[in-house]
Design a protein around this motif. Structure first.
Motif, short mmCIF file in Angstrom:
data_model
loop_
_atom_site.label_atom_id
_atom_site.label_comp_id
_atom_site.label_asym_id
_atom_site.label_seq_id
_atom_site.Cartn_x
_atom_site.Cartn_y
_atom_site.Cartn_z
N CYS A 241 104.68 94.81 -11.02
CA CYS A 241 103.80 95.95 -10.74
C CYS A 241 103.59 96.67 -11.81
N PRO A 242 102.43 97.00 -12.27
CA PRO A 242 101.98 97.48 -13.50
C PRO A 242 102.84 98.90 -13.51
N PRO A 243 103.26 99.46 -14.33
CA PRO A 243 104.04 100.68 -14.59
C PRO A 243 103.00 102.00 -14.49
N ALA A 244 103.47 102.85 -13.81
CA ALA A 244 102.51 104.23 -13.92
C ALA A 244 102.31 104.94 -15.19
N THR A 245 101.36 105.38 -15.51
CA THR A 245 100.90 106.12 -16.73
C THR A 245 100.03 107.19 -16.71
N GLY A 246 100.75 108.33 -16.63
CA GLY A 246 99.60 109.61 -16.37
C GLY A 246 99.32 109.56 -15.07
N ASN A 247 97.99 109.56 -14.82
CA ASN A 247 97.22 109.84 -13.64
C ASN A 247 97.11 108.32 -13.01
N VAL A 248 97.47 107.34 -13.77
CA VAL A 248 97.19 105.77 -13.37
C VAL A 248 98.34 105.08 -12.53
N SER A 249 98.12 104.68 -11.56
CA SER A 249 99.22 103.94 -10.86
C SER A 249 98.79 102.97 -9.84
N TYR A 250 99.42 102.09 -9.53
CA TYR A 250 98.96 100.89 -8.61
C TYR A 250 99.75 100.67 -7.49
N VAL A 251 99.04 99.90 -6.41
CA VAL A 251 99.56 99.62 -4.92
C VAL A 251 99.31 97.92 -5.03
N LYS A 252 100.28 97.39 -4.55
CA LYS A 252 100.35 95.77 -4.27
C LYS A 252 99.69 95.71 -2.93
N THR A 253 98.61 94.71 -3.12
CA THR A 253 97.51 94.44 -1.92
C THR A 253 97.88 93.04 -1.64
N SER A 254 98.44 92.29 -2.62
CA SER A 254 98.66 90.76 -2.07
C SER A 254 99.79 90.59 -3.06
N PRO A 255 100.33 89.31 -2.61
CA PRO A 255 101.48 88.72 -3.52
C PRO A 255 101.17 88.44 -5.04
N PHE A 256 99.79 88.58 -5.53
CA PHE A 256 99.50 88.31 -6.81
C PHE A 256 98.55 89.32 -7.28
#
Length: 379
Positions: A241-256
């Motif tokens: 999972c890409p690391p969160a930076t500032g106001n940017v964060s990610y959520v996993k939506t599929s295995p890839f």
């Protein structure tokens, strides 16, 4: 009165002079002298005619000969045969020209030709024919007999030997694993080749299982890892999972794939960060012929929303620059190309991004993180 002295003979008077020197000839004597003189003149005339005829026959060209060659006393120029040489540059009558072939070729025709008086050459036109023997290097081993073929050879092996050149001991069962390995044939198994009577099979190390193709192996991956099959077997991969930076964060939506969370309205850096990050795993043979397309990126508008009117593609990063390039295929598709072949085994990472624009205003972008597993083999 002194005795009279006879006058000297005049050689020019000949026989007639002899008679006239002493006394007048009688009529019979005169006729005889004239007949004798006529026979002498006739003989001289005959000898003159025969000599003139002989000279003319020597100067006249033979029938069907070329007047040009007779006058010049030469023959047409000769050329060296293909794969051969010519010795002699004079083409005059009675001159000779010699011919020889290069090593490995045999002379057919005349090795020597002479220019004739009629302007033609003696003999036949020479040519050089190949005589290189496929068996000259004695390729058959262990008492095998070599048979010549058309640009090839065949070995007749004794009963106890086999192989193209009788290099293997004959067995009731041929060890395919050994033969393919020694003769540089295709790789039979990804891990270990086991010879069995009449055939062979592939085996895998402990903890691995043989796949349906009969040559590749699959093992157990730790929890959270995913199997990625490729040339020699598989890889255990773990998309991070890409690391969160500032106001940017990610959520996993599929295995890839991961998608960016909603951005605050005032955060420009968040809006410029990739909206999606996807992971892709590809396997390549070693020394793949280039250029070769590897990966495509495309976009499609969501229902009820206008799509971008232009896209821009680029490489965001790679640990092997110079081997890849990105090109546009059409308004909505881009392609990653391999432009310089790779020697395996090795693992290469390439990041490709695709930016969307509407009325020349940046909207969002997508990042594809591509991992290439380059095989040690060319298959």
């Amino acid at each position: 009165m002194p005795p009279s002295t006879p006058r000297a003979k005049n050689p020019r008077l000949g026989l007639l002079g002899e008679f006239s020197s002493f006394s007048c000839l009688s009529r019979p004597q005169l006729l005889a002298a004239i007949q004798q003189m006529q026979q002498l003149l006739k003989g001289q005339e005959t000898r003159f005619s025969e000599g003139l005829h002989a000279v003319r026959s020597r100067l006249s060209p033979p029938p069907n000969s070329s007047p040009f060659h007779h006058l010049t006393g030469s023959c047409p120029a000769l050329q060296a045969p293909a794969y051969g040489r010519k010795f002699g540059t004079k083409y005059l009558v009675d001159r000779k020209v010699h011919f020889a072939c290069d090593p490995g070729f045999q002379l057919l025709g005349s090795s020597t030709r002479m220019c004739q008086a009629n302007g033609s050459w003696t003999g036949e036109e020479p040519r050089c024919a190949g005589t290189i023997s496929e068996c000259s290097s004695s390729p058959c081993q262990n008492g095998g007999t070599c048979l010549e073929g058309l640009n090839n050879f065949k070995c007749l092996c004794p009963p106890q030997w086999t192989g193209t050149t009788c290099q293997y001991q004959a067995q009731t069962d041929l060890n395919e694993c050994k033969v393919y390995h020694q003769e540089g044939g295709p790789r039979l198994c990804a891990h270990v080749c086991v010879n069995i009577p009449g055939s062979f099979c592939c085996s895998c190390p402990a903890g691995y299982v043989l796949l349906g193709d009969g040559k590749s192996c699959e093992g157990e991956c730790p929890t959270g890892h995913l199997h990625q099959h490729w040339g020699e077997g598989f890889q255990c991969v773990t998309p991070q999972c890409p690391p969160a930076t500032g106001n940017v964060s990610y959520v996993k939506t599929s295995p890839f794939q991961w998608e960016r969370n909603l951005c605050p309205m005032e955060s420009r850096s968040c809006h410029q960060a990739p909206k999606t990050i996807s992971f892709h795993y590809l396997s390549l043979p070693s020394k793949l012929q280039t250029p070769a397309p590897l990966f495509r990126m495309a976009t499609a508008a969501a229902p009820g929303r206008p799509g971008p009117d232009s896209l821009r593609f680029g490489m965001a990063g790679s640990n092997s620059r110079g081997h890849f390039m990105v090109q546009r295929l059409d308004r909505h598709t881009g392609e990653l190309l391999l432009v310089q072949s790779l020697q395996g085994p090795r693992t290469i990472h390439v990041d490709v991004d695709m930016a969307e624009y509407l009325d020349r205003v940046f909207q969002t972008k997508h990042l594809s993180k591509i991992t290439l597993f380059v095989s040690a083999y060319e298959f």
